[in-house]
Write a protein that holds these residues in place. Structure first.
Motif, PDB file in Angstrom:
ATOM      1  N   GLU A 105       7.863   6.857   6.341  1.00  0.00           N
ATOM      2  CA  GLU A 105       7.522   7.493   5.219  1.00  0.00           C
ATOM      3  C   GLU A 105       8.472   8.137   4.889  1.00  0.00           C
ATOM      4  N   TRP A 106       9.740   8.595   5.527  1.00  0.00           N
ATOM      5  CA  TRP A 106      10.963   9.199   4.782  1.00  0.00           C
ATOM      6  C   TRP A 106      11.695   8.154   4.261  1.00  0.00           C
ATOM      7  N   LEU A 107      11.556   6.850   4.832  1.00  0.00           N
ATOM      8  CA  LEU A 107      12.350   5.639   4.219  1.00  0.00           C
ATOM      9  C   LEU A 107      11.829   5.165   2.870  1.00  0.00           C
ATOM     10  N   ALA A 108      10.391   5.564   2.746  1.00  0.00           N
ATOM     11  CA  ALA A 108       9.694   5.177   1.645  1.00  0.00           C
ATOM     12  C   ALA A 108       9.954   6.276   0.615  1.00  0.00           C
ATOM     13  N   MET A 109      10.276   7.486   0.820  1.00  0.00           N
ATOM     14  CA  MET A 109      10.477   8.725   0.048  1.00  0.00           C
ATOM     15  C   MET A 109      11.940   8.347  -0.655  1.00  0.00           C
ATOM     16  N   GLN A 110      12.847   7.903   0.312  1.00  0.00           N
ATOM     17  CA  GLN A 110      14.128   7.731  -0.230  1.00  0.00           C
ATOM     18  C   GLN A 110      14.248   6.607  -1.277  1.00  0.00           C
ATOM     19  N   ASP A 111      13.190   5.445  -1.169  1.00  0.00           N
ATOM     20  CA  ASP A 111      13.043   4.560  -2.051  1.00  0.00           C
ATOM     21  C   ASP A 111      12.205   4.670  -3.301  1.00  0.00           C
ATOM     22  N   TRP A 112      11.697   5.930  -3.358  1.00  0.00           N
ATOM     23  CA  TRP A 112      10.576   6.397  -4.156  1.00  0.00           C
ATOM     24  C   TRP A 112       9.460   5.464  -4.307  1.00  0.00           C
ATOM     25  N   LEU A 165       6.326   5.988  -3.528  1.00  0.00           N
ATOM     26  CA  LEU A 165       5.427   6.947  -3.285  1.00  0.00           C
ATOM     27  C   LEU A 165       4.094   6.508  -4.231  1.00  0.00           C
ATOM     28  N   GLY A 166       3.024   7.427  -3.956  1.00  0.00           N
ATOM     29  CA  GLY A 166       1.911   7.263  -4.750  1.00  0.00           C
ATOM     30  C   GLY A 166       1.548   5.677  -5.032  1.00  0.00           C
ATOM     31  N   PRO A 167       1.144   5.092  -6.266  1.00  0.00           N
ATOM     32  CA  PRO A 167       0.796   3.972  -6.453  1.00  0.00           C
ATOM     33  C   PRO A 167       1.771   2.857  -5.780  1.00  0.00           C
ATOM     34  N   ARG A 168       3.108   3.322  -5.537  1.00  0.00           N
ATOM     35  CA  ARG A 168       3.923   2.432  -5.140  1.00  0.00           C
ATOM     36  C   ARG A 168       4.193   2.252  -3.603  1.00  0.00           C
ATOM     37  N   ALA A 169       3.381   3.384  -2.809  1.00  0.00           N
ATOM     38  CA  ALA A 169       3.544   3.466  -1.467  1.00  0.00           C
ATOM     39  C   ALA A 169       2.883   1.906  -0.740  1.00  0.00           C
ATOM     40  N   PRO A 170       3.697   1.662   0.229  1.00  0.00           N
ATOM     41  CA  PRO A 170       3.273   0.352   0.968  1.00  0.00           C
ATOM     42  C   PRO A 170       2.132   0.620   1.632  1.00  0.00           C
ATOM     43  N   GLU A 171       1.430  -0.928   1.708  1.00  0.00           N
ATOM     44  CA  GLU A 171      -0.102  -0.650   2.216  1.00  0.00           C
ATOM     45  C   GLU A 171       0.030  -0.473   3.728  1.00  0.00           C
ATOM     46  N   THR A 172       1.124  -0.789   4.541  1.00  0.00           N
ATOM     47  CA  THR A 172       1.233  -0.399   5.862  1.00  0.00           C
ATOM     48  C   THR A 172       1.664   1.125   5.983  1.00  0.00           C
ATOM     49  N   MET A 173       1.726   2.007   5.057  1.00  0.00           N
ATOM     50  CA  MET A 173       2.155   3.376   5.132  1.00  0.00           C
ATOM     51  C   MET A 173       0.957   4.138   6.031  1.00  0.00           C
ATOM     52  N   GLY A 174       1.494   4.845   7.092  1.00  0.00           N
ATOM     53  CA  GLY A 174       0.565   5.521   7.818  1.00  0.00           C
ATOM     54  C   GLY A 174       0.216   4.814   9.095  1.00  0.00           C
ATOM     55  N   ARG A 175       0.630   3.378   8.929  1.00  0.00           N
ATOM     56  CA  ARG A 175       0.683   2.355  10.480  1.00  0.00           C
ATOM     57  C   ARG A 175       1.776   2.544  11.139  1.00  0.00           C
ATOM     58  N   SER A 176       1.746   1.949  12.312  1.00  0.00           N
ATOM     59  CA  SER A 176       2.973   1.761  13.242  1.00  0.00           C
ATOM     60  C   SER A 176       4.044   0.986  12.807  1.00  0.00           C
ATOM     61  N   SER A 177       3.743   0.153  11.590  1.00  0.00           N
ATOM     62  CA  SER A 177       4.750  -0.741  11.355  1.00  0.00           C
ATOM     63  C   SER A 177       5.768   0.095  10.353  1.00  0.00           C
ATOM     64  N   ARG A 178       6.928  -0.492  10.515  1.00  0.00           N
ATOM     65  CA  ARG A 178       8.024   0.064   9.820  1.00  0.00           C
ATOM     66  C   ARG A 178       8.199  -0.420   8.277  1.00  0.00           C
ATOM     67  N   VAL A 179       8.710   0.519   7.427  1.00  0.00           N
ATOM     68  CA  VAL A 179       9.050   0.049   5.895  1.00  0.00           C
ATOM     69  C   VAL A 179      10.322  -0.446   5.968  1.00  0.00           C
ATOM     70  N   LYS A 180      10.611  -1.714   5.126  1.00  0.00           N
ATOM     71  CA  LYS A 180      11.965  -2.373   5.436  1.00  0.00           C
ATOM     72  C   LYS A 180      12.472  -1.928   4.069  1.00  0.00           C
ATOM     73  N   ARG A 181      13.803  -1.180   4.106  1.00  0.00           N
ATOM     74  CA  ARG A 181      14.224  -0.889   2.783  1.00  0.00           C
ATOM     75  C   ARG A 181      15.037  -2.189   2.237  1.00  0.00           C
TER      76      ARG A 181
END
Length: 239
Positions: free
Chosen positions: A211-218, A220-236
């Motif tokens: 979630e923090w990496l997603a915040m750094q990449d903005w 958020l909201g409609p741009r939030a990845p579908e995997t947010m809140g799950r155990s998988s990582r967000v790839k920057r």
């Protein structure tokens, strides 16, 4: 190194047989997860106040707490100069009783003295120091914060454990140590890996880090990845 929790006030060191948040007392049972029960801050606050009073009135004056605090190099409230806090009541503006209020004279140093009020003592630095030095066992937490520690500071303890994981992941050992140092006289003498980390705790930290990496990449909201809140990582994205 841990506290013996056989009595209400810690007096000896021992090795607890229970795991993280697990004790034989129902008053210290493991708290329900946030997934199963919404955290109620109004219900939480009286328990936190109980931990705060116990720390000031009992724990800081006990031998084991004083010994461990000396070992991990953190001053207890009664040692803070020039404004020591001896108990939850002694430093309160009401400690002299309501009948004596008319006898009080204006004090030009009132602002400085207010720092000695019990309400000004934060428990967070002590939780952080216990986590960073690997002394945040259930027995030690009970010795510092009393019977209500699970419901009173348990959530804060979990947050600080996660923060410690984030700090270790985000920067070097030296910078992590500097962030856990306090005053020049209260530097953290050593850092230890997070004690008894469980797979569930690591997965929760991974989700929070994503979630923090997603915040750094903005993202958020409609741009939030579908995997947010799950155990998988967000790839920057690579720059």
């Amino acid at each position: 190194m841990a506290f013996n929790t056989q009595s209400g006030t810690p007096h000896t060191f021992g090795t607890p047989s229970h795991g993280h948040y697990s004790t034989s007392s129902s008053s210290r049972a493991a708290p329900p997860s946030q997934e199963s029960q919404q955290f109620d801050i109004v219900d939480w606050y009286p328990k936190f106040q109980s931990c705060h009073r116990y720390f000031l009135d009992h724990a800081q004056h006990s031998g084991p707490v004083q010994a461990l605090s000396a070992f991990i190099n953190i001053q207890l409230p009664y040692q803070k100069q020039p404004n020591p806090v001896l108990s939850a009541a002694s430093s309160s503006p009401r400690s002299a009783g309501p009948e004596a209020s008319h006898l009080r004279q204006p004090n030009p140093f009132a602002q400085g003295q207010s720092a000695a009020h019990a309400q000004a003592v934060s428990l967070i630095p002590y939780i952080r120091r216990l986590v960073a030095t690997g002394h945040d066992t259930p027995a030690v937490l009970h010795g510092f914060f009393g019977d209500d520690w699970v419901s009173g500071i348990g959530e804060l303890h979990e947050i600080e454990r996660r923060n410690y994981l984030f700090a270790a992941k985000s920067t070097s050992w030296m910078k992590v140590k500097q962030s856990y140092d306090m005053s020049a006289d209260e530097t953290v003498p050593f850092l230890r890996p997070l004690r008894d980390a469980s797979e569930k705790e690591i997965q929760a930290a991974e989700a929070g880090w994503s979630e923090w990496l997603a915040m750094q990449d903005w993202m958020l909201g409609p741009r939030a990845p579908e995997t947010m809140g799950r155990s998988s990582r967000v790839k920057r994205e690579q720059e």
